[in-house]
Design a protein around this motif. Structure first.
Motif, PDB file in Angstrom:
ATOM      1  N   LEU A 278       6.199  -0.306  -3.573  1.00  0.00           N
ATOM      2  CA  LEU A 278       5.320  -0.260  -2.292  1.00  0.00           C
ATOM      3  C   LEU A 278       6.052  -0.532  -0.974  1.00  0.00           C
ATOM      4  N   THR A 279       7.377  -0.416  -1.180  1.00  0.00           N
ATOM      5  CA  THR A 279       8.266  -0.822   0.086  1.00  0.00           C
ATOM      6  C   THR A 279       7.871  -0.055   1.389  1.00  0.00           C
ATOM      7  N   GLY A 280       7.412  -0.961   2.138  1.00  0.00           N
ATOM      8  CA  GLY A 280       6.921  -0.245   3.697  1.00  0.00           C
ATOM      9  C   GLY A 280       5.716   0.182   3.696  1.00  0.00           C
TER      10      GLY A 280
ATOM     11  N   LEU B  46       5.413  -7.135 -11.426  1.00  0.00           N
ATOM     12  CA  LEU B  46       6.859  -6.664 -11.172  1.00  0.00           C
ATOM     13  C   LEU B  46       6.843  -5.822 -10.280  1.00  0.00           C
ATOM     14  N   ALA B  47       5.980  -5.586  -9.124  1.00  0.00           N
ATOM     15  CA  ALA B  47       5.992  -4.562  -8.196  1.00  0.00           C
ATOM     16  C   ALA B  47       6.640  -5.102  -6.940  1.00  0.00           C
ATOM     17  N   ASN B  48       7.444  -4.307  -6.499  1.00  0.00           N
ATOM     18  CA  ASN B  48       8.089  -4.456  -5.038  1.00  0.00           C
ATOM     19  C   ASN B  48       7.277  -4.194  -3.787  1.00  0.00           C
ATOM     20  N   VAL B  49       6.715  -5.295  -3.464  1.00  0.00           N
ATOM     21  CA  VAL B  49       6.022  -5.355  -2.338  1.00  0.00           C
ATOM     22  C   VAL B  49       6.760  -5.798  -1.095  1.00  0.00           C
ATOM     23  N   THR B  50       7.777  -5.460  -0.775  1.00  0.00           N
ATOM     24  CA  THR B  50       8.564  -5.944   0.389  1.00  0.00           C
ATOM     25  C   THR B  50       8.169  -5.156   1.645  1.00  0.00           C
ATOM     26  N   LYS B  51       8.346  -5.660   2.820  1.00  0.00           N
ATOM     27  CA  LYS B  51       8.079  -5.091   4.126  1.00  0.00           C
ATOM     28  C   LYS B  51       6.865  -4.279   3.848  1.00  0.00           C
ATOM     29  N   VAL B  52       5.782  -4.975   3.312  1.00  0.00           N
ATOM     30  CA  VAL B  52       4.319  -4.292   3.137  1.00  0.00           C
ATOM     31  C   VAL B  52       3.509  -4.838   4.366  1.00  0.00           C
ATOM     32  N   ASN B  53       2.521  -3.767   5.001  1.00  0.00           N
ATOM     33  CA  ASN B  53       1.537  -4.472   5.930  1.00  0.00           C
ATOM     34  C   ASN B  53       0.435  -5.105   5.115  1.00  0.00           C
ATOM     35  N   LEU B  54       0.103  -6.346   4.983  1.00  0.00           N
ATOM     36  CA  LEU B  54      -0.821  -6.847   4.337  1.00  0.00           C
ATOM     37  C   LEU B  54      -1.751  -7.641   5.107  1.00  0.00           C
ATOM     38  N   THR B  55      -1.840  -7.203   6.608  1.00  0.00           N
ATOM     39  CA  THR B  55      -2.967  -7.747   7.394  1.00  0.00           C
ATOM     40  C   THR B  55      -4.037  -7.708   7.203  1.00  0.00           C
TER      41      THR B  55
ATOM     42  N   GLN C  10      -7.799   2.503  -9.848  1.00  0.00           N
ATOM     43  CA  GLN C  10      -6.842   3.671  -9.920  1.00  0.00           C
ATOM     44  C   GLN C  10      -5.420   3.146 -10.405  1.00  0.00           C
ATOM     45  N   ASP C  11      -4.893   4.128 -11.139  1.00  0.00           N
ATOM     46  CA  ASP C  11      -3.610   3.842 -12.076  1.00  0.00           C
ATOM     47  C   ASP C  11      -2.403   4.299 -11.027  1.00  0.00           C
ATOM     48  N   PHE C  12      -1.793   3.289 -10.647  1.00  0.00           N
ATOM     49  CA  PHE C  12      -0.502   3.717  -9.886  1.00  0.00           C
ATOM     50  C   PHE C  12       0.823   3.105 -10.448  1.00  0.00           C
ATOM     51  N   LYS C  13       0.551   2.669 -11.927  1.00  0.00           N
ATOM     52  CA  LYS C  13       1.633   2.320 -12.534  1.00  0.00           C
ATOM     53  C   LYS C  13       2.912   2.970 -12.279  1.00  0.00           C
ATOM     54  N   THR C  14       4.232   2.278 -12.022  1.00  0.00           N
ATOM     55  CA  THR C  14       5.635   2.623 -11.831  1.00  0.00           C
ATOM     56  C   THR C  14       5.754   3.811 -10.962  1.00  0.00           C
ATOM     57  N   SER C  15       4.734   4.067 -10.159  1.00  0.00           N
ATOM     58  CA  SER C  15       4.817   5.112  -9.158  1.00  0.00           C
ATOM     59  C   SER C  15       5.595   4.448  -7.750  1.00  0.00           C
ATOM     60  N   ILE C  16       6.198   5.574  -6.887  1.00  0.00           N
ATOM     61  CA  ILE C  16       6.903   5.375  -5.741  1.00  0.00           C
ATOM     62  C   ILE C  16       6.222   5.456  -4.832  1.00  0.00           C
ATOM     63  N   LEU C  17       5.667   4.387  -4.075  1.00  0.00           N
ATOM     64  CA  LEU C  17       4.562   4.569  -3.148  1.00  0.00           C
ATOM     65  C   LEU C  17       5.237   4.100  -1.740  1.00  0.00           C
ATOM     66  N   ARG C  18       6.522   4.103  -1.343  1.00  0.00           N
ATOM     67  CA  ARG C  18       7.220   4.009  -0.035  1.00  0.00           C
ATOM     68  C   ARG C  18       6.441   4.505   1.110  1.00  0.00           C
ATOM     69  N   GLN C  19       6.091   3.523   2.071  1.00  0.00           N
ATOM     70  CA  GLN C  19       5.569   4.033   3.263  1.00  0.00           C
ATOM     71  C   GLN C  19       4.070   4.778   3.186  1.00  0.00           C
ATOM     72  N   ALA C  20       3.504   4.506   1.838  1.00  0.00           N
ATOM     73  CA  ALA C  20       2.258   5.140   1.628  1.00  0.00           C
ATOM     74  C   ALA C  20       1.268   4.529   2.346  1.00  0.00           C
ATOM     75  N   ASN C  21       0.106   5.191   3.136  1.00  0.00           N
ATOM     76  CA  ASN C  21      -0.865   4.738   3.660  1.00  0.00           C
ATOM     77  C   ASN C  21      -2.218   4.357   3.157  1.00  0.00           C
ATOM     78  N   PHE C  22      -2.440   3.021   2.751  1.00  0.00           N
ATOM     79  CA  PHE C  22      -3.610   2.549   2.085  1.00  0.00           C
ATOM     80  C   PHE C  22      -4.647   1.905   3.004  1.00  0.00           C
ATOM     81  N   LYS C  23      -4.238   1.933   4.409  1.00  0.00           N
ATOM     82  CA  LYS C  23      -5.024   1.173   5.232  1.00  0.00           C
ATOM     83  C   LYS C  23      -6.719   1.384   4.864  1.00  0.00           C
TER      84      LYS C  23
END
Length: 214
Positions: free
Chosen positions: A128-130, A145-154, A101-114
């Protein structure tokens, strides 16, 4: 007298149904894309031969000038909805199959991909913040170049994923995450080793081992 033809796109065969001859032919192209009707007129002289293949090429080229967003398809089982360069904050993609899937340059803050299958997905320069990426299959995904801060990667499996440039995992939960063969900047690897813990439930690999921590 004008000759009008309706052509659906995409199509493998284009047929023109002339009724009367004239010095000029007009072809009205009607296409349905993303729920919108696109109308594009084409005109040529009687003395000019236009093949079906040429007409199809003209239709294809004209579509790129209708709506720039239509050129960026999300693709994959998520459907043909545009997921590139979009604000998808808080969207629920949990449990979905989103391969390549192509999510390039998208804003995905608090998105749920669990629990989602995101093999080969592109998060290039995405925010991908949060976001919740717990228990996801992220093998081969691109986080350049992605922002993967405060992401749940459990328990996420990031084997072979790309994380170069300014990719940041600051504040993320990486318990049980598998970073096998993920190229990381030295400062990011050092930071992640300080918080690394757990064993990936799918691969059985310890997070610290996959990060090559001392």
């Amino acid at each position: 007298m004008a000759i009008l033809s309706n052509v659906s796109f995409p199509c493998s065969n284009i047929s023109l149904k002339p009724s009367l001859s004239s010095s000029r032919h007009h072809c009205l192209i009607r296409c349905s894309l993303e729920g919108k009707e696109v109308v594009s007129p084409l005109v040529w002289s009687l003395g000019e031969e236009v093949s079906k293949r040429s007409l199809l090429a003209l239709v294809s080229a004209s579509l790129f000038f209708v709506d720039p967003a239509l050129a960026f398809k999300g693709g994959g089982p998520y459907g043909q909805g545009v997921t590139r360069g979009q604000d998808l904050s808080g969207k629920d993609f949990s449990g979905q199959t989103l391969i390549r899937q192509d999510f390039k340059t998208s804003i995905l803050r608090q998105a749920n991909f669990k629990g989602a299958k995101l093999l080969g997905a592109s998060f290039f320069d995405a925010d991908l913040t949060g976001a919740d990426l717990s228990e996801t299959d992220l093998r081969g995904a691109d986080f350049s170049l992605a922002n993967v801060t405060k992401v749940n990667l459990t328990n996420a499996n990031l084997e072979g994923a790309t994380a170069t440039g300014n990719t940041s995992f600051k504040g993320s939960n990486i318990t049980g995450a598998d970073f096998t063969d993920v190229p990381l900047r030295d400062d990011q690897r050092e930071y992640l080793c300080k918080i690394a813990d757990g064993v990936n439930a799918t691969t059985g690999n310890a997070t610290r081992d996959t990060l090559l921590c001392n």
